[in-house]
Write a protein that holds these residues in place. Structure first.
Motif, PDB file in Angstrom:
ATOM      1  N   PRO A 116     -49.694  60.442 -43.473  1.00 31.62           N
ATOM      2  CA  PRO A 116     -49.135  59.421 -42.570  1.00 31.62           C
ATOM      3  C   PRO A 116     -48.342  58.365 -43.343  1.00 31.62           C
ATOM      4  O   PRO A 116     -48.778  57.877 -44.384  1.00 31.62           O
ATOM      5  N   TYR A 125     -51.743  58.002 -36.151  1.00 32.88           N
ATOM      6  CA  TYR A 125     -52.773  57.666 -37.156  1.00 32.88           C
ATOM      7  C   TYR A 125     -53.082  56.171 -37.127  1.00 32.88           C
ATOM      8  O   TYR A 125     -54.250  55.765 -37.174  1.00 32.88           O
ATOM      9  N   TRP A 126     -52.044  55.359 -37.032  1.00 36.39           N
ATOM     10  CA  TRP A 126     -52.233  53.902 -37.033  1.00 36.39           C
ATOM     11  C   TRP A 126     -53.005  53.442 -35.795  1.00 36.39           C
ATOM     12  O   TRP A 126     -53.996  52.711 -35.894  1.00 36.39           O
ATOM     13  N   ALA A 151     -47.400  59.006 -38.045  1.00 37.13           N
ATOM     14  CA  ALA A 151     -47.613  57.628 -38.496  1.00 37.13           C
ATOM     15  C   ALA A 151     -48.156  56.753 -37.369  1.00 37.13           C
ATOM     16  O   ALA A 151     -49.124  56.011 -37.555  1.00 37.13           O
ATOM     17  N   LEU A 152     -47.528  56.844 -36.194  1.00 26.79           N
ATOM     18  CA  LEU A 152     -47.948  55.990 -35.080  1.00 26.79           C
ATOM     19  C   LEU A 152     -49.311  56.399 -34.546  1.00 26.79           C
ATOM     20  O   LEU A 152     -50.152  55.544 -34.225  1.00 26.79           O
ATOM     21  N   ALA A 174     -46.548  54.527 -43.477  1.00 27.62           N
ATOM     22  CA  ALA A 174     -46.864  53.191 -42.966  1.00 27.62           C
ATOM     23  C   ALA A 174     -46.043  52.931 -41.701  1.00 27.62           C
ATOM     24  O   ALA A 174     -44.887  53.371 -41.604  1.00 27.62           O
ATOM     25  N   PRO A 175     -46.589  52.231 -40.722  1.00 29.15           N
ATOM     26  CA  PRO A 175     -45.864  52.016 -39.462  1.00 29.15           C
ATOM     27  C   PRO A 175     -44.505  51.351 -39.631  1.00 29.15           C
ATOM     28  O   PRO A 175     -43.572  51.630 -38.865  1.00 29.15           O
ATOM     29  N   TYR A 176     -44.363  50.462 -40.626  1.00 30.79           N
ATOM     30  CA  TYR A 176     -43.093  49.759 -40.781  1.00 30.79           C
ATOM     31  C   TYR A 176     -41.955  50.686 -41.213  1.00 30.79           C
ATOM     32  O   TYR A 176     -40.775  50.327 -41.120  1.00 30.79           O
ATOM     33  N   SER A 210     -56.664  55.060 -35.623  1.00 34.78           N
ATOM     34  CA  SER A 210     -57.607  54.450 -36.563  1.00 34.78           C
ATOM     35  C   SER A 210     -58.123  53.113 -36.056  1.00 34.78           C
ATOM     36  O   SER A 210     -59.240  52.694 -36.389  1.00 34.78           O
ATOM     37  N   LYS A 211     -57.310  52.428 -35.241  1.00 34.55           N
ATOM     38  CA  LYS A 211     -57.747  51.154 -34.690  1.00 34.55           C
ATOM     39  C   LYS A 211     -58.641  51.346 -33.471  1.00 34.55           C
ATOM     40  O   LYS A 211     -59.615  50.616 -33.276  1.00 34.55           O
TER      41      LYS A 211
END
Length: 429
Positions: free
Chosen positions: A107, A145-146, A142-143, A109-111, A149-150
């Motif tokens: 994944p 996973y981010w 990426a999105l 990073a979101p940025y 995970s939250k």
């Protein structure tokens, strides 16, 4: 006489049944499937609208032919400049070097996602010979996973990665079958608890949701309306074996050339030099091969096959070679995109060339076998290659022939350089 006494501790918990483990995965899989498909459809719609502006509205306003040699050179060079600027200045630099990435991966990073999607959208709209699959899959991973995970921090990270990958592949091909084949191939190298179908349950559900969403909203199809093979014979099998093997050899030329072309572009040392130079080369290639050799190739291969028998062998050879070189250059210079769709166009052109040279070969045999060979060489995804080739043939009789034809073609490509590099710029094998 002594007697055994029961333990005073609590009784051990009964192990969870597979159904109790799998049922909580249903809702996340459905949500990821729908959202991944919507992101793919959104990016596709934006790129198509922008493509219409760049290749129709703007040249018409300027009084220039949209697909004239001059406009192709100008447009692809300008695309290289803009994508190079994004990679240089936008946070995250549109992700890692595209030549070092395949389908999926760790994944991001979101940025990084906005720059990645922007660069991928402009690559599609600008006519570069790359598809949408790599950046869309990377963005969805990426999105997912981010967010996953939250929302469910106890779920393993690999769970979200495989859901996003499956959902996007299902959306891309309009069927969950392709995703199931890709994921099952990956799971062979990742043993885990439960049966294969237990581990495929959630990915297949995500892929089904993604493919159904795409089908309901955009009706994708790979059908080339080829004449169906109804009564295959030994001659068809022999032709398929030969065409698939030759096409695999042809596709390997791109794989062998990638590290050398990549190294040449890296000598320029800056994306504002690498990408515009690559765009200029792609524009010159487009002027040589014609407008059908531009873009990802899905619509173009349908237009190519619609005129079956109407192209000379010289025209087909030129388009196959130009598209192969365009895929090589686009993959090496830093444009963001995938390689499956351009490889399918190359296979269609190569198969039509084989049929034009040997008219006794059935068109469905020639084209599907060539697509199989080129995809095996450029993707090393055996099941996906077989699936796409079979879908293009749209003939149940071709499936057994293609299964056999894949074997000599695989012997040619296995252990050879792949169309992907490691961090040192050397070919993966």
């Amino acid at each position: 006489m002594a007697t055994d006494t029961p333990s005073s501790g609590p009784p051990p918990h009964a192990p969870r049944t597979p159904s109790r483990t799998l049922l909580p995965q249903v809702l996340p899989a459905l949500v990821v499937g729908v959202l991944a498909a919507l992101l793919y459809l959104g990016i596709t719609w934006i790129s198509e609208e922008f493509e219409h502006v760049l290749w129709d509205t703007l040249p018409d306003a300027l009084g220039i032919g949209g697909y004239s040699s001059l406009w192709m050179i100008v447009m692809l060079t300008a695309t290289g400049i803009v994508v190079g600027l994004i990679i240089w200045k936008v946070p995250g630099h549109a992700g890692p070097d595209p030549s070092e990435t395949g389908l999926g991966g760790a994944p991001l990073a979101p940025y990084v996602v906005p720059g990645l999607l922007l660069a991928g959208t402009l690559t599609l709209a600008g006519g570069v010979s790359l598809g949408p699959e790599n950046p869309i899959i990377a963005a969805n991973i990426a999105l997912t996973y981010w967010l996953g995970s939250k929302l469910r921090p106890n779920a393993p990270g690999a769970f979200w990665v495989v859901l996003a990958s499956s959902a996007t592949i299902g959306a891309l091909f309009g069927t969950p079958v392709a995703a199931a084949l890709v994921i099952s191939e990956a799971l062979v190298h990742q043993p885990g608890p439960g049966s294969l179908w237990d581990r495929l349950f959630a990915p297949l559900l995500a892929a089904g949701a993604g493919s159904l969403t795409t089908s309901l909203l955009s009706h994708p199809t790979f059908d080339l309306s080829l004449p169906q093979l109804t009564d295959p014979g030994w001659g068809d099998l022999l032709a398929s074996l030969i065409v698939a093997t030759l096409a695999a050899c042809f596709g390997l030329l791109c794989c062998y050339g990638l590290p050398y072309v990549h190294r040449a572009f890296r000598r320029l040392k800056h994306p504002m030099l690498m990408l515009p130079t690559g765009g200029l080369v792609l524009g010159l290639l487009g002027a040589l091969g014609g407008s059908l050799t531009l873009f990802k190739g899905l619509d173009q291969m349908k237009e190519l096959a619609a005129n079956l028998g109407g192209w000379s062998s010289g025209e087909l050879a030129r388009m196959a070679v130009v598209k192969l070189v365009a895929l090589l250059v686009a993959s090496a210079c830093g444009f963001v995109g995938g390689r499956i769709f351009p490889a399918v166009f190359i296979g269609v052109a190569f198969g039509m060339l084989a049929q034009a040279l040997v008219t006794e070969i059935h068109p469905a045999v020639a084209i599907s076998s060539a697509v199989l060979g080129v995809l095996l060489a450029t993707t090393r995804q055996g099941w996906v290659s077989l699936f796409v080739a079979a879908v293009l043939a749209s003939s149940p009789a071709m499936l057994s022939i293609l299964c056999l034809a894949s074997l000599p073609a695989w012997l040619v490509v296995t252990g050879r350089p792949q169309l992907e590099l490691d961090e040192h710029g050397a070919s993966l094998r």
